[in-house]
Design a protein around this motif. Sequence first.
Motif, mmCIF file in Angstrom:
data_model
loop_
_atom_site.group_PDB
_atom_site.id
_atom_site.type_symbol
_atom_site.label_atom_id
_atom_site.label_comp_id
_atom_site.label_asym_id
_atom_site.label_seq_id
_atom_site.Cartn_x
_atom_site.Cartn_y
_atom_site.Cartn_z
ATOM 1 N N ALA A 110 3.188 -5.329 14.692
ATOM 2 C CA ALA A 110 3.421 -4.308 13.197
ATOM 3 C C ALA A 110 3.790 -5.187 12.148
ATOM 4 O O ALA A 110 4.761 -4.762 12.741
ATOM 5 N N PRO A 111 3.887 -4.787 11.116
ATOM 6 C CA PRO A 111 4.733 -4.688 9.919
ATOM 7 C C PRO A 111 5.643 -3.929 9.799
ATOM 8 O O PRO A 111 4.726 -3.013 9.905
ATOM 9 N N GLU A 112 6.934 -3.328 9.391
ATOM 10 C CA GLU A 112 7.568 -1.664 9.261
ATOM 11 C C GLU A 112 6.158 -1.194 8.017
ATOM 12 O O GLU A 112 5.663 -2.029 7.049
ATOM 13 N N PRO A 113 6.079 -0.084 8.636
ATOM 14 C CA PRO A 113 4.718 0.852 8.189
ATOM 15 C C PRO A 113 5.570 1.066 6.369
ATOM 16 O O PRO A 113 7.009 0.681 5.732
ATOM 17 N N LEU A 114 4.583 1.786 5.785
ATOM 18 C CA LEU A 114 5.266 2.348 4.299
ATOM 19 C C LEU A 114 5.854 3.512 4.257
ATOM 20 O O LEU A 114 5.729 4.125 5.197
ATOM 21 N N ARG A 115 6.768 3.070 3.623
ATOM 22 C CA ARG A 115 8.038 4.704 3.453
ATOM 23 C C ARG A 115 7.802 5.381 2.474
ATOM 24 O O ARG A 115 7.898 5.328 1.219
ATOM 25 N N VAL A 116 6.543 5.838 2.587
ATOM 26 C CA VAL A 116 7.055 7.232 1.080
ATOM 27 C C VAL A 116 7.375 8.460 1.129
ATOM 28 O O VAL A 116 7.142 9.627 2.459
ATOM 29 N N ARG A 117 8.357 8.365 0.395
ATOM 30 C CA ARG A 117 9.378 9.459 0.676
ATOM 31 C C ARG A 117 8.840 10.892 -0.245
ATOM 32 O O ARG A 117 9.828 11.204 0.368
ATOM 33 N N LYS A 118 7.614 10.711 -0.870
ATOM 34 C CA LYS A 118 7.167 12.176 -1.662
ATOM 35 C C LYS A 118 6.371 11.732 -1.431
ATOM 36 O O LYS A 118 5.188 10.516 -1.145
ATOM 37 N N HIS A 119 5.532 13.208 -1.420
ATOM 38 C CA HIS A 119 3.848 13.094 -1.504
ATOM 39 C C HIS A 119 3.356 12.870 -3.196
ATOM 40 O O HIS A 119 3.645 13.061 -3.386
ATOM 41 N N GLY A 120 2.339 12.468 -2.658
ATOM 42 C CA GLY A 120 1.410 12.084 -4.043
ATOM 43 C C GLY A 120 0.919 10.529 -4.166
ATOM 44 O O GLY A 120 1.166 10.008 -3.635
ATOM 45 N N ALA A 121 -0.047 10.846 -5.047
ATOM 46 C CA ALA A 121 -0.831 9.435 -5.034
ATOM 47 C C ALA A 121 0.104 8.310 -5.982
ATOM 48 O O ALA A 121 0.100 7.202 -5.116
ATOM 49 N N MET A 122 1.357 9.073 -6.968
ATOM 50 C CA MET A 122 2.180 7.811 -7.277
ATOM 51 C C MET A 122 3.315 7.508 -6.387
ATOM 52 O O MET A 122 3.046 6.700 -6.280
ATOM 53 N N ALA A 123 3.713 8.527 -5.640
ATOM 54 C CA ALA A 123 4.759 8.318 -4.382
ATOM 55 C C ALA A 123 3.861 6.801 -3.530
ATOM 56 O O ALA A 123 4.823 5.469 -3.113
ATOM 57 N N TRP A 124 2.783 6.940 -3.286
ATOM 58 C CA TRP A 124 2.068 5.914 -2.598
ATOM 59 C C TRP A 124 1.694 4.538 -3.055
ATOM 60 O O TRP A 124 1.896 3.611 -2.619
ATOM 61 N N MET A 125 1.518 4.592 -4.173
ATOM 62 C CA MET A 125 1.217 3.528 -4.940
ATOM 63 C C MET A 125 2.249 2.934 -5.766
ATOM 64 O O MET A 125 2.756 1.859 -4.994
ATOM 65 N N GLY A 126 3.889 3.190 -5.586
ATOM 66 C CA GLY A 126 4.933 3.259 -5.412
ATOM 67 C C GLY A 126 5.296 2.244 -4.136
ATOM 68 O O GLY A 126 6.231 1.381 -4.420
ATOM 69 N N ALA A 127 5.447 2.728 -2.764
ATOM 70 C CA ALA A 127 5.454 2.381 -1.656
ATOM 71 C C ALA A 127 4.885 1.297 -1.701
ATOM 72 O O ALA A 127 5.378 -0.087 -1.263
ATOM 73 N N VAL A 128 3.397 1.180 -1.963
ATOM 74 C CA VAL A 128 2.545 0.223 -1.949
ATOM 75 C C VAL A 128 3.530 -1.329 -2.435
ATOM 76 O O VAL A 128 3.341 -2.249 -1.869
ATOM 77 N N LEU A 129 3.943 -1.315 -3.932
ATOM 78 C CA LEU A 129 3.843 -2.249 -5.184
ATOM 79 C C LEU A 129 5.355 -2.766 -4.689
ATOM 80 O O LEU A 129 5.229 -3.420 -4.439
ATOM 81 N N LYS A 130 6.353 -2.120 -3.853
ATOM 82 C CA LYS A 130 7.651 -1.933 -3.368
ATOM 83 C C LYS A 130 7.692 -2.633 -2.181
ATOM 84 O O LYS A 130 8.938 -2.969 -1.465
ATOM 85 N N ASN A 131 6.660 -2.618 -1.147
ATOM 86 C CA ASN A 131 6.227 -3.405 0.270
ATOM 87 C C ASN A 131 6.096 -4.522 0.220
ATOM 88 O O ASN A 131 5.106 -5.313 -0.136
ATOM 89 N N GLY A 132 7.364 -5.131 0.654
ATOM 90 C CA GLY A 132 7.545 -6.656 0.898
ATOM 91 C C GLY A 132 6.262 -7.012 1.885
ATOM 92 O O GLY A 132 5.764 -8.156 1.572
ATOM 93 N N PRO A 133 6.408 -6.578 2.895
ATOM 94 C CA PRO A 133 4.723 -7.111 4.048
ATOM 95 C C PRO A 133 3.498 -7.139 3.891
ATOM 96 O O PRO A 133 2.576 -7.816 3.215
ATOM 97 N N ALA A 134 3.236 -6.134 2.402
ATOM 98 C CA ALA A 134 2.052 -6.070 1.630
ATOM 99 C C ALA A 134 1.604 -7.185 0.406
ATOM 100 O O ALA A 134 0.751 -7.281 0.827
ATOM 101 N N TRP A 135 2.914 -8.105 -0.009
ATOM 102 C CA TRP A 135 2.116 -8.606 -0.949
ATOM 103 C C TRP A 135 2.465 -10.139 0.329
ATOM 104 O O TRP A 135 2.081 -11.171 -0.265
ATOM 105 N N ARG A 136 3.579 -9.993 1.334
ATOM 106 C CA ARG A 136 2.993 -11.386 2.396
ATOM 107 C C ARG A 136 1.694 -11.828 2.462
ATOM 108 O O ARG A 136 0.798 -12.410 3.073
#
Length: 451
Positions: A110-136
């Motif tokens: 499995a690719p490297e997991p999401l790194r969500v450094r803060k709690h909350g929906a905005m932090a999660w969405m930012g982590a997903v959008l910046k996650n390279g494996p997700a775009w692949r």
Amino acid sequence: MATEYGQGYGYPSGPGFRGAGAEERRHRLPAPLRAPIEARSWREFGYVMLSLPLGLIMFTFAVTMFSLGMGLLITFLGIPVLAAALAGCRGFGALERARARGLLGIEVAAPEPLRVRKHGAMAWMGAVLKNGPAWRHLLYAVVQFPWSVFSFMVSLSFWAYGWAMLTYPLWFWLFPVYGGQGGLQLYGDETHGIYLDNPFEITVTALLGLLITMATPWIVRALTTVDRVMVAGLLGPSRLASRVVELESDRGVVVDAAAADLRRIERDLHDGAQARLVNLAMGLGLAKEKLTEDPQAAARMVDEAHGEVKTALQELRDLARGIHPAVLTDRGLDAALSSVASRCTVPVQVDVDLPARPAPAIEGIAYFTVSELLQNISKHARATRATVDVWRVENRLMLQVVDDGVGGADVSGGSGLAGLAERLGAVDGILVVDSPVGGPTRITAELPWRG
């Protein structure tokens, strides 16, 4: 065959050991005849058949969500839609890795997991959008669908036509008869045309179907090779992440090896030279007390202390040589390996052909690798001769140690050779063991020229 050659090095031994030559051989069909009925062929065919409906679902989801998200970027709603699209594609990626593991037999981490450094929906969405494996994963969902259409059509056509023609003698009688003609009509009408109805034509049709049936598994295998590449390249961890994990593992091996060496040096000093020096000090103290009372006894004690000094000095030289021999630093691998070979219990021919000296760290690893292998030959191989060859191939340092002993060496977990392979792997090195039972044993090591 019981042998001592494996003591501590992972060599097979014991009264119940039997070589590969003693195993019973099973008769097997040739690969072309065996392929159509192999479970692997049917699993790969099932993978291709499932790829189309799953690819359609993934493609529809990815294109719809991505297009909707891009269109809504002028508002805030576009960000959560894009994040949901990428997260959904990662979920489909987990399904595809599991499907590839079960049907194609490939293990993709499995690719490297999401790194969500803060709690909350905005932090999660930012982590997903910046996650390279997700775009692949999104890219995989888009490119997999057209490929699945092509592979589905090719595989199903070959598989269906092959088996239909191969079994044609069993069902050709189902065709209606026109004017005395029956069987499969290639072209024409009810009164004219070519019908596959006589024994010769039926036999040729079946033989042609056999050829297509035998070729189909290899065609499907070639098509699924592309799927293997896509799954491993787009749904697995990135090369950088894999390299980081590998380096972390290698660092652990190096740290463990250094700690083991320190413990060995401490043990050798405590049990060897230190104990002798303590005895020497006590002996000299007693000799000093008896010097006036019994000069002859004191002289004997001094003589014994002199012998202890010589032994302690020899142990210290051996210990220093085990840490890093001076001859290696001063004169290089040729002289250092010749010195090691001279202490081996069997004649050893050393041939070092190097245009220059490698990096000091690599030179040290090469020295200790050959030293351990020659020590193993001395203790366990029952050999009469051995050879050591060292040469350079492009940017790699090659080592090869060969002996004519009993053989049976194997790199397995917990053995000395396994530990040696781990040490070489820590610097991107490779250890290859070729040691059939009965010998000879050929161990080849490959190291980078510069560490």
